[in-house]
Design an enzyme around this catalytic site. Structure first.
Site, PDB file in Angstrom:
ATOM      1  N   LYS A 196      47.411  33.573  47.058  1.00  0.00           N
ATOM      2  CA  LYS A 196      46.296  32.852  47.655  1.00  0.00           C
ATOM      3  C   LYS A 196      46.767  31.805  48.656  1.00  0.00           C
ATOM      4  CE  LYS A 196      42.275  31.959  48.554  1.00  0.00           C
ATOM      5  NZ  LYS A 196      42.885  31.514  49.781  1.00  0.00           N
ATOM      6  N   CYS A 242      50.657  47.373  47.217  1.00  0.00           N
ATOM      7  CA  CYS A 242      50.931  45.931  47.163  1.00  0.00           C
ATOM      8  C   CYS A 242      51.980  45.572  46.125  1.00  0.00           C
ATOM      9  CB  CYS A 242      49.639  45.162  46.899  1.00  0.00           C
ATOM     10  SG  CYS A 242      48.372  45.480  48.140  1.00  0.00           S
ATOM     11  N   CYS A 274      40.172  34.998  48.844  1.00  0.00           N
ATOM     12  CA  CYS A 274      40.971  36.099  49.383  1.00  0.00           C
ATOM     13  C   CYS A 274      42.363  35.620  49.800  1.00  0.00           C
ATOM     14  CB  CYS A 274      40.274  36.706  50.595  1.00  0.00           C
ATOM     15  SG  CYS A 274      38.543  37.193  50.305  1.00  0.00           S
ATOM     16  N   SER A 275      43.387  36.400  49.490  1.00  0.00           N
ATOM     17  CA  SER A 275      44.752  36.035  49.884  1.00  0.00           C
ATOM     18  C   SER A 275      44.917  36.173  51.389  1.00  0.00           C
ATOM     19  CB  SER A 275      45.768  36.906  49.142  1.00  0.00           C
ATOM     20  OG  SER A 275      45.556  38.277  49.427  1.00  0.00           O
ATOM     21  N   HIS A 332      50.584  36.836  51.456  1.00  0.00           N
ATOM     22  CA  HIS A 332      50.779  38.148  50.831  1.00  0.00           C
ATOM     23  C   HIS A 332      51.304  39.170  51.837  1.00  0.00           C
ATOM     24  CE1 HIS A 332      50.378  41.554  48.309  1.00  0.00           C
ATOM     25  NE2 HIS A 332      49.094  41.820  48.475  1.00  0.00           N
TER      26      HIS A 332
END
Length: 388
Positions: free
Chosen positions: A331, A84, A211-212, A335
């Site tokens: 968020k 990531c 959670c993103s 992502h």
């Protein structure tokens, strides 16, 4: 440090089913060159950040950047990947090329297309950023990994649900002002705090709002040396940068300390001769709200086990002592793995140049970036400051 950002491009993040990895790369690359005011023929090197891990059938993607302009043909082009933190890995490699003197202009692009992949496979692809031998069977995929971290943090320091909801609400509220964000909706604290059909528990104590987002998107920047940058229309310099790689297995480290994050921040701040209090704002890696909470501690903003203070007392709000994720963070912004780190650098450059639009802070002198791969395994910090 002698490298500077002199142009950028940021596509809106979201569910972009009409796009492809190639079309996203081409649009971002062309946009960054135009913004910098240089020709493709001026580029000396190309770095592409693309995680992939099964999201795209096209797995040899570095040369797709050449599709943006025929004059990019025969330029050195390399794809990099570090989970990531892939985007920041690409940026840092570009900075090294400039600082070494081997390149005058470097084009860095970050891209990912995730939403065209079926849900179960998305989880499998993301879990490849964990240590599969020990963590591959954790229920819930990568959300399960951070759910386990959150559960352990709660057990040691008490229930942090109020703080996590405050972080989620802050980032969604900030995301409303970000034209590139996937979700531009102020969900409010009560929605983020309360379990519901629209906000169920996903893994451990983490709810959906913790959670993103799974996203598609791309961003690009142009780098050059400071001497050249001073003659261009805008210039944001790297005051320092640092990369600290930690063990992959969570079993080999104290997962609640994010020691790689702390190490990278300490190195970068020391190299820049700064403290965390000297920063005007930070863009940090909130893949999950528990990650942002622990990162407050790892960057030195709050004591160990006391990260909730920074959220609950408003330190990290846009009008707080250290605004964090004014962009909405992962968020709200989304992502798309390979694009995230490049996005962070582009948005930080926008802030420091006074070009952040509705996101613009009244004080934006020095910006910090933290982007991580895996559960605090690949840890990248950049500290940026406008040259003019």
């Amino acid at each position: 440090m002698s490298a500077a950002i002199v142009g950028w491009s940021h596509l809106p993040f979201g569910r972009l089913s009409e796009e492809t990895v190639e079309s996203l790369i081409v649009k971002a690359a062309a946009g960054a060159l135009a913004d910098a005011g240089i020709e493709a023929s001026d580029v000396d090197e190309i770095i592409l950040g693309h995680f992939n891990a099964g999201f795209s059938q096209q797995d040899f993607t570095a040369s797709l950047v050449l599709q943006a302009d025929p004059d990019l043909r025969f330029k050195p082009a390399t794809r990099v990947e570090n989970a990531c933190a892939t985007g920041s890995a690409a940026v840092h490699q570009g900075v090294r090329a400039v600082n070494s003197g081997s390149a005058r202009f470097v084009l860095v692009v970050g891209v990912e297309q995730m939403t065209t992949t079926p849900g179960p496979q998305i989880g499998e692809n993301l879990l490849r950023a964990s240590y599969l031998e020990e963590e591959g069977d954790i229920p819930g995929g990568f959300a399960g990994v951070f759910g386990k971290i959150a559960g352990a943090y709660f057990q040691k320091y008490g229930d942090q649900s109020d703080a996590l909801a405050t972080i989620a609400a802050k980032n969604h509220r900030n995301g409303v002002k970000n034209p590139f964000a996937q979700m531009r909706k102020d969900l409010g604290y009560e929605f983020c705090r309360t379990e519901s059909d629209k906000n169920p528990f996903v893994a451990g104590p983490l709810k959906r709002t913790d959670c993103s987002l799974v996203s598609d998107g791309a961003a690009a920047i142009v780098l050059t040396n400071t001497e050249t940058a001073l003659g261009m229309k805008k210039a944001v310099a790297f005051r320092s940068l640092a990369h600290a790689q930690d063990f992959l297995p969570m079993s080999k480290r104290d997962i609640l300390k994010f020691e790689g994050c702390s190490t990278a921040w300490n190195r970068a701040l020391s190299a820049a001769n700064l403290t965390i209090e000297d920063l005007s704002f930070v863009e940090t890696h909130d893949c999950f709200t528990i990650a942002e909470l622990i990162e407050y501690e790892a960057m030195g903003l709050a004591p160990e086990g006391k990260g909730a203070i920074a959220a609950m007392e408003g330190w990290v709000e846009p009008d707080g002592k250290l605004p964090v994720n004014v962009s909405g963070g992962l968020k709200a912004k989304g992502h798309p793995i390979g694009a995230t780190g490049v996005s962070m650098h582009a948005i930080t450059a926008m802030q420091l140049s006074g070009e952040a639009g509705d996101m613009q802070l009244p004080k934006a002198d020095i910006g910090g970036i933290f982007n991580m791969g895996g559960a605090a395994v690949a840890n990248y910090v950049s500290i940026l400051q406008a040259l003019k």
